[in-house]
Design a protein around this motif. Sequence first.
Motif, PDB file in Angstrom:
ATOM      1  N   UNK A 106     -24.515 -39.267  -5.157  1.00  0.00           N
ATOM      2  CA  UNK A 106     -24.869 -39.276  -3.920  1.00  0.00           C
ATOM      3  C   UNK A 106     -24.308 -38.210  -3.018  1.00  0.00           C
ATOM      4  N   UNK A 107     -23.829 -38.814  -1.576  1.00  0.00           N
ATOM      5  CA  UNK A 107     -23.670 -37.616  -0.750  1.00  0.00           C
ATOM      6  C   UNK A 107     -24.983 -36.305  -0.297  1.00  0.00           C
ATOM      7  N   UNK A 108     -24.747 -36.045   0.997  1.00  0.00           N
ATOM      8  CA  UNK A 108     -24.662 -34.706   1.161  1.00  0.00           C
ATOM      9  C   UNK A 108     -23.759 -33.676   2.068  1.00  0.00           C
ATOM     10  N   UNK A 109     -23.814 -33.387   3.011  1.00  0.00           N
ATOM     11  CA  UNK A 109     -23.225 -32.498   3.633  1.00  0.00           C
ATOM     12  C   UNK A 109     -22.439 -33.101   5.024  1.00  0.00           C
ATOM     13  N   UNK A 110     -23.557 -33.674   5.206  1.00  0.00           N
ATOM     14  CA  UNK A 110     -23.093 -34.597   6.540  1.00  0.00           C
ATOM     15  C   UNK A 110     -22.182 -35.856   6.556  1.00  0.00           C
ATOM     16  N   UNK A 111     -22.704 -36.523   5.342  1.00  0.00           N
ATOM     17  CA  UNK A 111     -21.988 -37.681   4.958  1.00  0.00           C
ATOM     18  C   UNK A 111     -19.916 -37.004   4.347  1.00  0.00           C
ATOM     19  N   UNK A 112     -20.142 -36.102   3.915  1.00  0.00           N
ATOM     20  CA  UNK A 112     -19.054 -34.771   2.699  1.00  0.00           C
ATOM     21  C   UNK A 112     -18.314 -34.953   4.140  1.00  0.00           C
ATOM     22  N   UNK A 113     -19.070 -34.433   5.163  1.00  0.00           N
ATOM     23  CA  UNK A 113     -18.474 -34.371   6.429  1.00  0.00           C
ATOM     24  C   UNK A 113     -18.070 -34.989   7.203  1.00  0.00           C
ATOM     25  N   UNK A 114     -18.136 -36.013   7.394  1.00  0.00           N
ATOM     26  CA  UNK A 114     -17.912 -37.356   7.819  1.00  0.00           C
ATOM     27  C   UNK A 114     -17.019 -37.866   6.844  1.00  0.00           C
ATOM     28  N   UNK A 115     -17.067 -37.701   5.685  1.00  0.00           N
ATOM     29  CA  UNK A 115     -15.944 -38.740   4.736  1.00  0.00           C
ATOM     30  C   UNK A 115     -14.582 -37.346   5.116  1.00  0.00           C
ATOM     31  N   UNK A 116     -14.591 -36.001   5.018  1.00  0.00           N
ATOM     32  CA  UNK A 116     -13.693 -36.412   4.927  1.00  0.00           C
ATOM     33  C   UNK A 116     -12.644 -35.965   5.863  1.00  0.00           C
ATOM     34  N   UNK A 117     -13.537 -36.018   7.175  1.00  0.00           N
ATOM     35  CA  UNK A 117     -12.623 -36.641   8.226  1.00  0.00           C
ATOM     36  C   UNK A 117     -11.892 -38.288   8.424  1.00  0.00           C
ATOM     37  N   UNK A 118     -13.174 -38.874   7.816  1.00  0.00           N
ATOM     38  CA  UNK A 118     -12.672 -40.537   7.562  1.00  0.00           C
ATOM     39  C   UNK A 118     -11.039 -40.018   7.259  1.00  0.00           C
ATOM     40  N   UNK A 119     -10.928 -39.172   6.178  1.00  0.00           N
ATOM     41  CA  UNK A 119      -9.707 -39.464   4.759  1.00  0.00           C
ATOM     42  C   UNK A 119      -8.760 -38.957   5.263  1.00  0.00           C
ATOM     43  N   UNK A 120      -9.279 -38.218   6.382  1.00  0.00           N
ATOM     44  CA  UNK A 120      -7.776 -37.330   7.818  1.00  0.00           C
ATOM     45  C   UNK A 120      -7.558 -37.982   8.900  1.00  0.00           C
ATOM     46  N   UNK A 121      -8.455 -38.956   9.417  1.00  0.00           N
ATOM     47  CA  UNK A 121      -7.795 -39.656  10.520  1.00  0.00           C
ATOM     48  C   UNK A 121      -7.048 -41.182   9.745  1.00  0.00           C
ATOM     49  N   UNK A 122      -7.054 -40.575   8.868  1.00  0.00           N
ATOM     50  CA  UNK A 122      -7.098 -42.104   8.438  1.00  0.00           C
ATOM     51  C   UNK A 122      -5.689 -41.688   7.144  1.00  0.00           C
ATOM     52  N   UNK A 123      -5.192 -40.911   6.624  1.00  0.00           N
ATOM     53  CA  UNK A 123      -3.894 -40.141   5.756  1.00  0.00           C
ATOM     54  C   UNK A 123      -4.438 -40.025   5.197  1.00  0.00           C
ATOM     55  N   UNK A 124      -5.504 -40.083   4.502  1.00  0.00           N
ATOM     56  CA  UNK A 124      -5.299 -41.057   2.912  1.00  0.00           C
ATOM     57  C   UNK A 124      -5.774 -39.459   2.210  1.00  0.00           C
ATOM     58  N   UNK A 125      -4.821 -39.024   0.921  1.00  0.00           N
ATOM     59  CA  UNK A 125      -4.933 -38.684   0.042  1.00  0.00           C
ATOM     60  C   UNK A 125      -6.514 -38.315  -0.588  1.00  0.00           C
ATOM     61  N   UNK A 126      -7.309 -36.663  -0.699  1.00  0.00           N
ATOM     62  CA  UNK A 126      -8.573 -36.543  -0.742  1.00  0.00           C
ATOM     63  C   UNK A 126      -9.244 -35.804  -2.253  1.00  0.00           C
ATOM     64  N   UNK A 127      -9.522 -36.545  -2.851  1.00  0.00           N
ATOM     65  CA  UNK A 127      -9.870 -35.559  -4.496  1.00  0.00           C
ATOM     66  C   UNK A 127     -11.318 -35.918  -4.112  1.00  0.00           C
ATOM     67  N   UNK A 128     -11.389 -35.321  -5.028  1.00  0.00           N
ATOM     68  CA  UNK A 128     -13.610 -34.900  -5.772  1.00  0.00           C
ATOM     69  C   UNK A 128     -13.846 -35.803  -6.446  1.00  0.00           C
ATOM     70  N   UNK A 129     -15.335 -36.562  -6.221  1.00  0.00           N
ATOM     71  CA  UNK A 129     -15.855 -36.708  -7.344  1.00  0.00           C
ATOM     72  C   UNK A 129     -16.848 -36.716  -7.541  1.00  0.00           C
ATOM     73  N   UNK A 130     -16.971 -35.590  -8.665  1.00  0.00           N
ATOM     74  CA  UNK A 130     -18.051 -35.163  -9.141  1.00  0.00           C
ATOM     75  C   UNK A 130     -18.964 -35.822 -10.186  1.00  0.00           C
ATOM     76  N   UNK A 131     -20.478 -35.187 -10.527  1.00  0.00           N
ATOM     77  CA  UNK A 131     -21.450 -36.260 -11.009  1.00  0.00           C
ATOM     78  C   UNK A 131     -21.394 -35.124 -12.427  1.00  0.00           C
ATOM     79  N   UNK A 132     -22.512 -36.166 -13.287  1.00  0.00           N
ATOM     80  CA  UNK A 132     -23.942 -35.239 -13.520  1.00  0.00           C
ATOM     81  C   UNK A 132     -24.953 -35.275 -12.557  1.00  0.00           C
TER      82      UNK A 132
END
Length: 262
Positions: free
Chosen positions: A43-69
């Motif tokens: 799931x995700x793409x470059x726009x969704x990924x960018x938005x999600x990282x920005x959302x994590x930063x604005x909420x002071x949430x620790x960000x990790x990667x969720x890679x898949x097959x």
Amino acid sequence: MMKPLKATVNCDMGEGFSLYTMGDDEGLMKTIHLANIACGFHASDFSVMNKTVALAKSNNVLAGAHPSLPDLQGFGRREMAIEPDELESCFIYQVGALDGFLKRYGLPMNHIKPHGSIYGQTARSIDLARAVVGVTKVFKASAASPQGVAFMGLAGTAHQQAAEELGVPFIAEWFADLDYNDEGKLLITKKHDPVPIEVVRQRVQNLLQQHKVTTVGGKLLDIGANVGEVSICCHSDTPGAVQIAQAVKALVDESNQEAGYV
């Protein structure tokens, strides 16, 4: 009397694609401590990924990667025959993409957590587990994670064994909205069914207060050796995800405070 487990709440995030959305990321991000951000292969793409990282930063949430097959059609929830070296490259490719967005927003890479079927496959196979746990070493430690990028996975499985062998910080994970069979095996499904809030609350209390995993048959099994801290996952695509996460967070906050963790 047994001391409660120290706990955090995590969620798989950024699992929309293009104009399609999956889950209430904004509502969930306000409730969690750690975000596992999709990296484009399930799931995700470059726009969704960018938005999600920005959302994590604005909420002071620790960000990790969720890679898949590489299984966009099956949402990464179909098993695949793959060699360890292929899987390692597959994960480096995806985590590297997320790392670029994290750098853009000045965030460290906190952890890596496999998604879906490869989560189960790597929990069972030590060779696959070593391949994906080793990917954490490709990405640098930071001031926020001086010991290095952590690996999130199932306690008592190849996940924990590989992390200990490779000297990688390990985050033991437990799932509030998925079932475990009577042998303690996590039951990974393609589609998540609704789970009553009271059932979730009882499962969480059993985990935090007794260090026990509740099974579908009603058994209470030990979460595993050398586990003093756990991160509780609430999936964004489970019906009622925000309400589940809020209920779990309330129990975690109460337990952590009573035990003197905060």
